[in-house]
Enzyme design. Structure first.
Site, short mmCIF file in Angstrom:
data_model
loop_
_atom_site.label_atom_id
_atom_site.label_comp_id
_atom_site.label_asym_id
_atom_site.label_seq_id
_atom_site.Cartn_x
_atom_site.Cartn_y
_atom_site.Cartn_z
N GLY A 48 -29.23 -17.17 -11.11
CA GLY A 48 -29.92 -17.58 -9.88
C GLY A 48 -29.88 -19.09 -9.74
O GLY A 48 -30.90 -19.73 -9.52
N GLY A 52 -33.35 -23.03 -4.83
CA GLY A 52 -34.74 -22.96 -5.29
C GLY A 52 -34.93 -23.48 -6.70
O GLY A 52 -34.36 -24.50 -7.10
N PHE A 75 -25.44 -15.24 -6.06
CA PHE A 75 -24.86 -14.32 -5.08
C PHE A 75 -24.81 -15.06 -3.75
O PHE A 75 -25.84 -15.20 -3.09
CB PHE A 75 -25.76 -13.09 -4.98
CG PHE A 75 -25.10 -11.92 -4.34
CD1 PHE A 75 -24.20 -11.15 -5.05
CD2 PHE A 75 -25.35 -11.60 -3.02
CE1 PHE A 75 -23.58 -10.06 -4.46
CE2 PHE A 75 -24.73 -10.50 -2.43
CZ PHE A 75 -23.84 -9.74 -3.15
N GLU A 76 -23.66 -15.56 -3.38
CA GLU A 76 -23.57 -16.39 -2.17
C GLU A 76 -22.32 -16.02 -1.39
O GLU A 76 -21.41 -15.40 -1.93
CB GLU A 76 -23.53 -17.88 -2.56
CG GLU A 76 -24.76 -18.36 -3.33
CD GLU A 76 -26.05 -18.34 -2.51
OE1 GLU A 76 -25.96 -18.19 -1.28
OE2 GLU A 76 -27.14 -18.44 -3.11
N ALA A 142 -34.04 -14.07 -7.43
CA ALA A 142 -35.01 -13.52 -6.48
C ALA A 142 -34.19 -12.65 -5.53
O ALA A 142 -33.28 -13.15 -4.87
CB ALA A 142 -35.72 -14.63 -5.73
N TYR A 237 -50.15 -10.84 -3.07
CA TYR A 237 -49.25 -11.20 -4.18
C TYR A 237 -49.71 -10.63 -5.51
O TYR A 237 -49.18 -9.62 -5.99
CB TYR A 237 -49.07 -12.74 -4.25
CG TYR A 237 -47.81 -13.11 -4.99
CD1 TYR A 237 -46.69 -13.58 -4.31
CD2 TYR A 237 -47.70 -12.92 -6.37
CE1 TYR A 237 -45.50 -13.87 -4.99
CE2 TYR A 237 -46.52 -13.21 -7.05
CZ TYR A 237 -45.44 -13.68 -6.35
OH TYR A 237 -44.27 -13.96 -7.02
N VAL A 276 -41.51 -23.71 -0.51
CA VAL A 276 -40.65 -23.09 0.50
C VAL A 276 -39.27 -22.88 -0.12
O VAL A 276 -38.59 -23.83 -0.48
CB VAL A 276 -40.49 -24.02 1.73
CG1 VAL A 276 -39.64 -23.35 2.79
CG2 VAL A 276 -41.85 -24.40 2.28
P1 NAI Z 1 -34.21 -18.50 -4.20
O1 NAI Z 1 -34.03 -17.47 -3.15
O2 NAI Z 1 -34.22 -19.94 -3.80
O3 NAI Z 1 -33.06 -18.32 -5.33
C1 NAI Z 1 -32.70 -17.05 -5.79
C2 NAI Z 1 -31.41 -17.14 -6.56
O4 NAI Z 1 -31.04 -15.82 -7.00
C3 NAI Z 1 -30.21 -17.67 -5.75
O5 NAI Z 1 -29.40 -18.49 -6.58
C4 NAI Z 1 -29.44 -16.40 -5.40
O6 NAI Z 1 -28.05 -16.59 -5.17
C5 NAI Z 1 -29.67 -15.61 -6.68
N1 NAI Z 1 -29.46 -14.17 -6.53
C6 NAI Z 1 -30.15 -13.29 -5.77
N2 NAI Z 1 -29.64 -12.04 -5.93
C7 NAI Z 1 -28.62 -12.14 -6.81
C8 NAI Z 1 -27.71 -11.21 -7.38
N3 NAI Z 1 -27.74 -9.92 -7.10
N4 NAI Z 1 -26.78 -11.69 -8.25
C9 NAI Z 1 -26.70 -13.01 -8.56
N5 NAI Z 1 -27.55 -13.92 -8.06
C10 NAI Z 1 -28.50 -13.50 -7.20
O7 NAI Z 1 -35.54 -18.10 -4.99
P2 NAI Z 1 -36.70 -18.92 -5.74
O8 NAI Z 1 -37.85 -19.03 -4.82
O9 NAI Z 1 -36.17 -20.12 -6.40
O10 NAI Z 1 -37.13 -17.84 -6.84
C11 NAI Z 1 -36.68 -17.88 -8.18
C12 NAI Z 1 -37.80 -17.36 -9.08
O11 NAI Z 1 -38.92 -18.26 -8.97
C13 NAI Z 1 -38.31 -15.96 -8.70
O12 NAI Z 1 -38.60 -15.25 -9.86
C14 NAI Z 1 -39.60 -16.28 -7.94
O13 NAI Z 1 -40.52 -15.22 -7.99
C15 NAI Z 1 -40.08 -17.47 -8.75
N6 NAI Z 1 -41.10 -18.29 -8.06
C16 NAI Z 1 -40.91 -18.76 -6.80
C17 NAI Z 1 -41.92 -19.46 -6.16
C18 NAI Z 1 -41.77 -19.97 -4.76
O14 NAI Z 1 -42.77 -20.35 -4.14
N7 NAI Z 1 -40.57 -20.03 -4.22
C19 NAI Z 1 -43.21 -19.75 -6.82
C20 NAI Z 1 -43.25 -19.29 -8.19
C21 NAI Z 1 -42.24 -18.56 -8.76
#
Ligand code: NAI
Length: 399
Positions: A48, A52, A75-76, A142, A237, A276
């Site tokens: 991932g 983010g 996954f992009e 995510a 949540y 965000v």
């Molecule tokens: P994001 O959407 O910015 O990044 C998600 C990443 O996962 C991306 O690199 C995407 O390409 C990758 N991805 C998704 N499906 C995939 C797949 N099937 N195969 C390969 N890669 C895949 O998400 P974010 O917000 O950075 O979330 C990351 C973690 O942080 C999650 O566990 C989330 O719950 C946690 N988190 C997020 C918060 C927030 O406010 N955004 C707060 C606290 C925790």
């Protein structure tokens, strides 16, 4: 071609490649100027990695003093006749270019992290081209869907309350307005599927596969990200489907730490701040809370973005002089400032008064929207959005 922003509800339909590069460069500049990470990992796999928290972790570990070589899985979508591609596609490319310019390895695997084939490709690459092992694995996926590893059937996660309906306002970024929505309670199957998609099962599978292949270095650390939040977001949540998945993630850290004991390894969960990202704007009724939180934390000079959070994680909580800093439940708390009673009291006060007419004034909606635009390369200073973008030239760039 001139690329303009296009939003459907809370989903960006375009991105600006050079804006993505600017946002990435800004994070690199921040981390280079910040206190360096001491004794950090040198060989890191990030699941991932393209946006983010995962992208910010990768930037911090490469450019923040540790000079880590990194493998990123994401996954992009590349550019095609259908569109310009996704922001993460360009983040991968421009990260690799920046890291390589400074003599670091940055390998990108773009594909489904749940696929056994991709897992084997990553293992083979570590064995044959990455020095044989990694000393850190970050799990920052995510997603809304995961194929069942046994049957291949698609499991889908849902963001719903459990045991009751929840009504509330949610931000519509396309129309800059608050929409009232009611979420029905999740069924038992939906709860179970969400736990399987967003819980720790796949984290355990990855670490199990890497460990069996002997590519985890002695003392290897693995890290996943979680969220808890204040009590008035619990319905959607913490006490909802996502909270159940995060409970499973937390328990998985304990299981993984036991499994990694023979190699002196450790699994951690870092509870991060609400920010965000592509994933978080999807959480219904959560966005007004983030807007109010930003207003209060900025006024108190406590606000952090993904890169600031990852810097504090690495410098003050993971590689600090005091060792790993956790709470009594073994969680690393980066939501400590978010959950400060004075912050939460002011946030609650704002949310009590918010209406669809006044939310832009009472909260930091402008900051929320800016961050969303910036995720996709828009609304950034120093980018000429009137300039022609040569998509054919960009299509030739490989991740
Ligand atoms: P994001 O959407 O910015 O990044 C998600 C990443 O996962 C991306 O690199 C995407 O390409 C990758 N991805 C998704 N499906 C995939 C797949 N099937 N195969 C390969 N890669 C895949 O998400 P974010 O917000 O950075 O979330 C990351 C973690 O942080 C999650 O566990 C989330 O719950 C946690 N988190 C997020 C918060 C927030 O406010 N955004 C707060 C606290 C925790």
């Amino acid at each position: 071609m001139i690329i303009e922003s296009k939003i459907d509800g809370v989903v960006a339909r375009t991105c600006h490649p050079f804006g993505c590069k600017k946002a990435l460069d800004d994070q690199i500049s921040y981390i280079k100027a910040a206190t360096p990470i001491v004794d950090g990992p040198k060989k890191v796999l990030i699941l991932g990695a393209s946006s983010g928290y995962g992208l910010a972790s990768r930037i911090a570990l490469a450019f923040g003093g540790s000079r880590a070589d990194t493998i990123g899985v994401s996954f992009e979508r590349p550019p095609s006749e259908k569109g310009v591609g996704t922001a993460g596609w360009y983040n991968n490319i421009f990260f690799r270019e920046a890291a390589e310019r400074e003599g670091m390895t940055a390998k990108n695997f773009v594909g489904d992290a749940f696929s056994p084939t991709l897992r084997q490709d990553v293992i083979r690459y570590i064995q044959e081209e990455f020095g044989g092992s990694v000393d850190m694995v970050i799990y920052s996926l995510a997603t809304g869907v995961r194929p069942d590893p046994e049957t291949g059937e698609k499991l889908r996660s849902v963001i719903k309350p459990i045991g009751k309906s929840v009504s509330g306002a949610t931000i519509n970024l396309e129309h800059d307005r608050l929409d009232e929505i009611t979420l029905s309670p999740a069924s038992e199957q939906e709860v179970a599927d969400t736990v399987r998609v967003m819980g720790g099962e796949d984290w355990q599978d990855w670490i199990g596969a890497l460990n069996s292949a002997g590519v985890l270095a002695k003392g290897c650390e693995t890290l996943a990200y979680s969220y808890v939040g204040p009590s008035f977001t619990y319905d959607i949540y913490h006490d909802g489907t996502l909270g159940r998945a995060k409970d499973h993630l937390h328990a998985s850290a304990e299981t993984l730490t036991r499994k990694l004991r023979p190699i002196g390894g450790h699994a951690h969960v870092a509870v991060c701040k609400a920010l965000v990202t592509k994933a978080s704007v999807f959480i219904p009724t959560f966005s007004p809370y983030i807007c109010a939180l930003f207003k209060v934390m900025k006024a108190k000079e406590l606000h952090e973005g993904c890169i600031e959070q990852m810097h504090r994680l690495l410098v003050e909580k993971l590689y600090s002089e005091a060792g790993v800093v956790t709470d009594e439940d073994h969680l690393i708390r980066l939501d400590d400032w978010e959950l400060r009673p004075d912050v939460q009291a002011e946030v609650a006060d704002i949310l009590d008064k918010v209406t669809s007419e006044n939310f832009k004034n009472l909260t930091d909606y402008a900051g929320f929207k800016h961050d969303f635009m910036a995720l996709n390369g828009f609304d950034l200073q120093g980018v000429d959005y009137t300039a022609d973008v040569d998509i054919t030239a960009l299509t030739a760039l490989r991740p």
